[in-house]
Design a protein around this motif. Structure first.
Motif, PDB file in Angstrom:
ATOM      1  N   PRO A  14       3.952   3.325 -16.049  1.00 35.11           N
ATOM      2  CA  PRO A  14       3.522   4.612 -15.585  1.00 35.11           C
ATOM      3  C   PRO A  14       2.116   4.841 -15.089  1.00 35.11           C
ATOM      4  O   PRO A  14       1.390   4.129 -15.816  1.00 35.11           O
ATOM      5  CB  PRO A  14       4.034   5.715 -16.465  1.00 35.11           C
ATOM      6  N   SER A  15       1.716   5.668 -14.364  1.00 38.10           N
ATOM      7  CA  SER A  15       0.239   6.150 -14.185  1.00 38.10           C
ATOM      8  C   SER A  15      -0.655   6.105 -15.356  1.00 38.10           C
ATOM      9  O   SER A  15      -0.148   6.695 -16.457  1.00 38.10           O
ATOM     10  CB  SER A  15       0.170   7.645 -13.479  1.00 38.10           C
ATOM     11  N   ALA A  16      -1.766   5.702 -15.353  1.00 42.70           N
ATOM     12  CA  ALA A  16      -2.794   5.804 -16.326  1.00 42.70           C
ATOM     13  C   ALA A  16      -2.393   5.347 -17.690  1.00 42.70           C
ATOM     14  O   ALA A  16      -2.883   5.704 -18.954  1.00 42.70           O
ATOM     15  CB  ALA A  16      -3.006   7.351 -16.530  1.00 42.70           C
ATOM     16  N   GLY A  18      -3.006   2.154 -18.718  1.00 42.61           N
ATOM     17  CA  GLY A  18      -4.044   1.434 -19.080  1.00 42.61           C
ATOM     18  C   GLY A  18      -3.488   0.079 -18.571  1.00 42.61           C
ATOM     19  O   GLY A  18      -4.071  -1.143 -19.035  1.00 42.61           O
ATOM     20  N   LYS A  19      -2.300  -0.195 -18.020  1.00 45.77           N
ATOM     21  CA  LYS A  19      -1.691  -1.378 -17.453  1.00 45.77           C
ATOM     22  C   LYS A  19      -2.749  -2.226 -16.642  1.00 45.77           C
ATOM     23  O   LYS A  19      -2.752  -3.390 -16.852  1.00 45.77           O
ATOM     24  CB  LYS A  19      -0.552  -1.549 -16.816  1.00 45.77           C
ATOM     25  N   GLY A  20      -3.575  -1.615 -16.092  1.00 48.13           N
ATOM     26  CA  GLY A  20      -4.506  -2.037 -15.176  1.00 48.13           C
ATOM     27  C   GLY A  20      -5.529  -2.890 -15.982  1.00 48.13           C
ATOM     28  O   GLY A  20      -5.746  -4.148 -15.766  1.00 48.13           O
ATOM     29  N   ASP A  36      -3.213  -6.259  -8.388  1.00 43.36           N
ATOM     30  CA  ASP A  36      -3.226  -4.824  -8.768  1.00 43.36           C
ATOM     31  C   ASP A  36      -2.482  -4.103  -7.551  1.00 43.36           C
ATOM     32  O   ASP A  36      -3.186  -3.986  -6.562  1.00 43.36           O
ATOM     33  CB  ASP A  36      -4.632  -4.268  -8.710  1.00 43.36           C
ATOM     34  N   SER A  37      -1.169  -4.415  -7.659  1.00 45.14           N
ATOM     35  CA  SER A  37      -0.261  -3.888  -6.380  1.00 45.14           C
ATOM     36  C   SER A  37      -0.554  -2.424  -6.437  1.00 45.14           C
ATOM     37  O   SER A  37      -0.163  -1.897  -5.106  1.00 45.14           O
ATOM     38  CB  SER A  37       1.252  -4.143  -6.842  1.00 45.14           C
ATOM     39  N   GLY A  38      -0.553  -1.564  -7.218  1.00 46.42           N
ATOM     40  CA  GLY A  38      -1.021  -0.071  -6.825  1.00 46.42           C
ATOM     41  C   GLY A  38      -2.022   0.049  -5.854  1.00 46.42           C
ATOM     42  O   GLY A  38      -2.062   0.775  -4.989  1.00 46.42           O
ATOM     43  N   ALA A  39      -3.115  -1.028  -5.785  1.00 44.53           N
ATOM     44  CA  ALA A  39      -4.346  -0.754  -4.924  1.00 44.53           C
ATOM     45  C   ALA A  39      -3.691  -1.072  -3.573  1.00 44.53           C
ATOM     46  O   ALA A  39      -4.248  -0.374  -2.845  1.00 44.53           O
ATOM     47  CB  ALA A  39      -5.188  -1.964  -5.286  1.00 44.53           C
ATOM     48  N   LEU A  40      -2.585  -1.671  -3.219  1.00 42.47           N
ATOM     49  CA  LEU A  40      -1.994  -1.745  -1.881  1.00 42.47           C
ATOM     50  C   LEU A  40      -1.546  -0.493  -1.582  1.00 42.47           C
ATOM     51  O   LEU A  40      -1.795  -0.251  -0.344  1.00 42.47           O
ATOM     52  CB  LEU A  40      -1.053  -3.101  -1.908  1.00 42.47           C
ATOM     53  N   TYR A  41      -0.677   0.093  -2.373  1.00 44.95           N
ATOM     54  CA  TYR A  41      -0.183   1.371  -2.019  1.00 44.95           C
ATOM     55  C   TYR A  41      -1.216   2.496  -1.857  1.00 44.95           C
ATOM     56  O   TYR A  41      -1.308   3.262  -0.854  1.00 44.95           O
ATOM     57  CB  TYR A  41       0.811   1.953  -2.965  1.00 44.95           C
ATOM     58  N   ARG A  42      -2.263   2.280  -2.402  1.00 46.87           N
ATOM     59  CA  ARG A  42      -3.452   3.072  -2.458  1.00 46.87           C
ATOM     60  C   ARG A  42      -4.248   3.032  -0.979  1.00 46.87           C
ATOM     61  O   ARG A  42      -4.713   3.826  -0.369  1.00 46.87           O
ATOM     62  CB  ARG A  42      -4.505   3.117  -3.447  1.00 46.87           C
ATOM     63  N   LEU A  43      -4.240   1.702  -0.734  1.00 53.26           N
ATOM     64  CA  LEU A  43      -5.094   1.271   0.452  1.00 53.26           C
ATOM     65  C   LEU A  43      -3.895   1.832   1.898  1.00 53.26           C
ATOM     66  O   LEU A  43      -4.951   2.239   2.770  1.00 53.26           O
ATOM     67  CB  LEU A  43      -5.039  -0.383   0.583  1.00 53.26           C
ATOM     68  N   SER A  96      -1.093  10.524  -2.711  1.00 52.50           N
ATOM     69  CA  SER A  96      -0.319  10.269  -1.390  1.00 52.50           C
ATOM     70  C   SER A  96       0.363   8.562  -1.405  1.00 52.50           C
ATOM     71  O   SER A  96       1.378   8.601  -1.121  1.00 52.50           O
ATOM     72  CB  SER A  96      -1.628   9.927  -0.467  1.00 52.50           C
ATOM     73  N   ALA A  97      -0.405   7.943  -2.217  1.00 54.11           N
ATOM     74  CA  ALA A  97       0.312   6.527  -2.593  1.00 54.11           C
ATOM     75  C   ALA A  97       1.446   6.537  -3.089  1.00 54.11           C
ATOM     76  O   ALA A  97       2.652   5.873  -2.720  1.00 54.11           O
ATOM     77  CB  ALA A  97      -0.525   5.714  -3.740  1.00 54.11           C
ATOM     78  N   SER A  98       1.660   7.580  -3.999  1.00 53.25           N
ATOM     79  CA  SER A  98       2.827   7.670  -4.964  1.00 53.25           C
ATOM     80  C   SER A  98       3.925   8.310  -3.746  1.00 53.25           C
ATOM     81  O   SER A  98       5.222   7.935  -3.930  1.00 53.25           O
ATOM     82  CB  SER A  98       2.762   8.691  -5.982  1.00 53.25           C
ATOM     83  N   ARG A  99       3.717   9.022  -2.955  1.00 53.64           N
ATOM     84  CA  ARG A  99       4.660   9.663  -1.881  1.00 53.64           C
ATOM     85  C   ARG A  99       4.947   8.471  -1.043  1.00 53.64           C
ATOM     86  O   ARG A  99       6.170   8.438  -0.714  1.00 53.64           O
ATOM     87  CB  ARG A  99       4.116  10.572  -1.195  1.00 53.64           C
ATOM     88  N   ARG A 128       4.694  -1.173 -10.639  1.00 52.50           N
ATOM     89  CA  ARG A 128       5.860  -0.542 -11.221  1.00 52.50           C
ATOM     90  C   ARG A 128       7.298  -1.369 -10.877  1.00 52.50           C
ATOM     91  O   ARG A 128       8.102  -1.156 -11.492  1.00 52.50           O
ATOM     92  CB  ARG A 128       6.101   0.801 -10.047  1.00 52.50           C
ATOM     93  N   ASP A 129       7.183  -2.298  -9.887  1.00 54.62           N
ATOM     94  CA  ASP A 129       8.406  -3.247  -9.913  1.00 54.62           C
ATOM     95  C   ASP A 129       8.004  -4.437  -9.782  1.00 54.62           C
ATOM     96  O   ASP A 129       8.713  -5.212  -9.165  1.00 54.62           O
ATOM     97  CB  ASP A 129       9.075  -2.746  -8.293  1.00 54.62           C
ATOM     98  N   MET A 130       6.898  -5.051 -10.479  1.00 60.89           N
ATOM     99  CA  MET A 130       6.513  -6.394 -10.439  1.00 60.89           C
ATOM    100  C   MET A 130       7.877  -7.108 -11.174  1.00 60.89           C
ATOM    101  O   MET A 130       8.083  -8.185 -10.532  1.00 60.89           O
ATOM    102  CB  MET A 130       5.257  -6.801 -11.297  1.00 60.89           C
ATOM    103  N   GLY A 131       8.092  -6.884 -12.098  1.00 61.66           N
ATOM    104  CA  GLY A 131       9.129  -7.553 -12.969  1.00 61.66           C
ATOM    105  C   GLY A 131      10.834  -7.444 -12.160  1.00 61.66           C
ATOM    106  O   GLY A 131      11.478  -8.017 -12.198  1.00 61.66           O
TER     107      GLY A 131
HETATM  108  O1   DC Z   1      -0.823   2.039 -10.398  1.00 60.60           O
HETATM  109  P1   DC Z   1      -1.359   2.898  -9.435  1.00 60.60           P
HETATM  110  O2   DC Z   1      -1.580   4.328  -9.928  1.00 60.60           O
HETATM  111  O3   DC Z   1      -2.923   2.740  -8.825  1.00 60.60           O
HETATM  112  O4   DC Z   1      -0.409   3.129  -8.134  1.00 60.60           O
HETATM  113  C1   DC Z   1      -0.492   4.231  -7.224  1.00 60.60           C
HETATM  114  C2   DC Z   1       1.045   4.465  -6.751  1.00 60.60           C
HETATM  115  O5   DC Z   1       1.548   3.313  -6.046  1.00 60.60           O
HETATM  116  C3   DC Z   1       1.937   5.068  -7.980  1.00 60.60           C
HETATM  117  O6   DC Z   1       1.939   6.428  -7.867  1.00 60.60           O
HETATM  118  C4   DC Z   1       3.302   4.451  -7.351  1.00 60.60           C
HETATM  119  C5   DC Z   1       2.911   3.377  -6.230  1.00 60.60           C
HETATM  120  N1   DC Z   1       3.206   2.092  -6.798  1.00 60.60           N
HETATM  121  C6   DC Z   1       4.500   1.395  -6.647  1.00 60.60           C
HETATM  122  O7   DC Z   1       5.311   2.110  -6.111  1.00 60.60           O
HETATM  123  N2   DC Z   1       4.792   0.172  -6.955  1.00 60.60           N
HETATM  124  C7   DC Z   1       4.031  -0.687  -7.148  1.00 60.60           C
HETATM  125  N3   DC Z   1       4.125  -1.825  -7.711  1.00 60.60           N
HETATM  126  C8   DC Z   1       2.438  -0.155  -7.684  1.00 60.60           C
HETATM  127  C9   DC Z   1       2.327   1.388  -7.295  1.00 60.60           C
END
Ligand code: DC
Length: 226
Positions: A14-16, A18-20, A36-43, A96-99, A128-131
């Motif tokens: 989950p968020s925060a 420390g996984k990054g 850092d896949s979350g960075a892609l959703y944030r971008l 917004s990324a989470s949405r 979140r879904d790497m594995g």
């Molecule tokens: O890990 P992060 O907080 O930087 O991720 C931002 C948002 O991107 C998070 O709320 C959910 C989404 N996310 C996702 O759905 N799948 C991923 N593999 C990574 C992030």
């Protein structure tokens, strides 16, 4: 190119949590690449907000995702030649990324881009879904978490160190809302798979968490399964 032989370690959580930080340190220790896949959703979120795309317009958002012009270089994340590494870390961008991450078309548009990070000598990928979706055949899958209160405190400390004022109660509420959204969506929800090792870092520091992952990977290598 067949990349099946290239080892992957996935660290979801989950968020925060420390996984990054843990993923980056594990990658550095092993000399592996880091995603850092979350960075892609944030971008995608940042690009969409800047071009005033409606955050409920799944089709246009998926086009934004497919078109992302981004280069990851050391600590820089360059989008259209601007370093946006700090800009994507804002709470607004995270929310917004989470949405938008709940949209299947957006997730599909980012899939090949994520898999392209699988390069020799290996990859550590966090998200979140790497594995579960992106690298289901990973050598080692970790679910890294900590209590929501601990995560809010860690995020608060991080923001204060950057000179950004924040309120713990608001951070905790944001974290809980984001957890619920990321865990309850219908596509690629955050979940602990049966083949995934659970790592609770509530009472561990970064070094202990990193060592724990490295030890698990060493055990897998010793058994010849990486
Ligand atoms: O890990 P992060 O907080 O930087 O991720 C931002 C948002 O991107 C998070 O709320 C959910 C989404 N996310 C996702 O759905 N799948 C991923 N593999 C990574 C992030």
């Amino acid at each position: 190119m067949n990349t099946d032989h290239i080892p992957v370690i996935t660290i979801d959580g989950p968020s925060a949590s420390g996984k990054g930080t843990v993923a980056q340190k594990v990658a550095a220790k092993l000399g592996f690449h880091y995603l850092d896949s979350g960075a892609l959703y944030r971008l995608v979120a940042l690009a969409a907000m800047r071009s005033e795309v409606d955050l409920s317009d799944e089709k246009t958002l998926s086009e934004v995702a497919a078109r992302l012009n981004v280069i990851f270089k050391d600590t820089e994340i360059r989008m259209d030649d601007e370093n946006v590494a700090d800009a994507i870390r804002s709470e607004a961008c995270g929310n917004s990324a989470s949405r938008i991450a709940a949209y299947p078309l957006v997730r599909t548009a980012l899939l090949a881009r994520q898999r392209a990070f699988r390069q020799l000598p290996g990859l550590v990928a966090d998200g979140r879904d790497m594995g579960s979706v992106v690298f289901p055949e990973a050598a080692l899958k970790i679910f890294l978490t900590a209590s929501a209160e601990t995560r809010a405190e860690r995020r608060h400390k991080q923001l204060m160190e950057k000179g950004i004022d924040a309120n713990i109660a608001t951070l905790l509420q944001d974290i809980q809302e984001r957890d619920a959204r990321d865990s309850n969506r219908s596509v690629a929800p955050l979940q602990v798979g049966a083949d995934t090792n659970f790592l609770d870092t509530t009472s561990l520091d970064i070094t202990q968490a990193v060592n724990c992952v490295l030890q698990q990977y060493a055990e897998i290598c010793a058994k010849g399964r990486a």
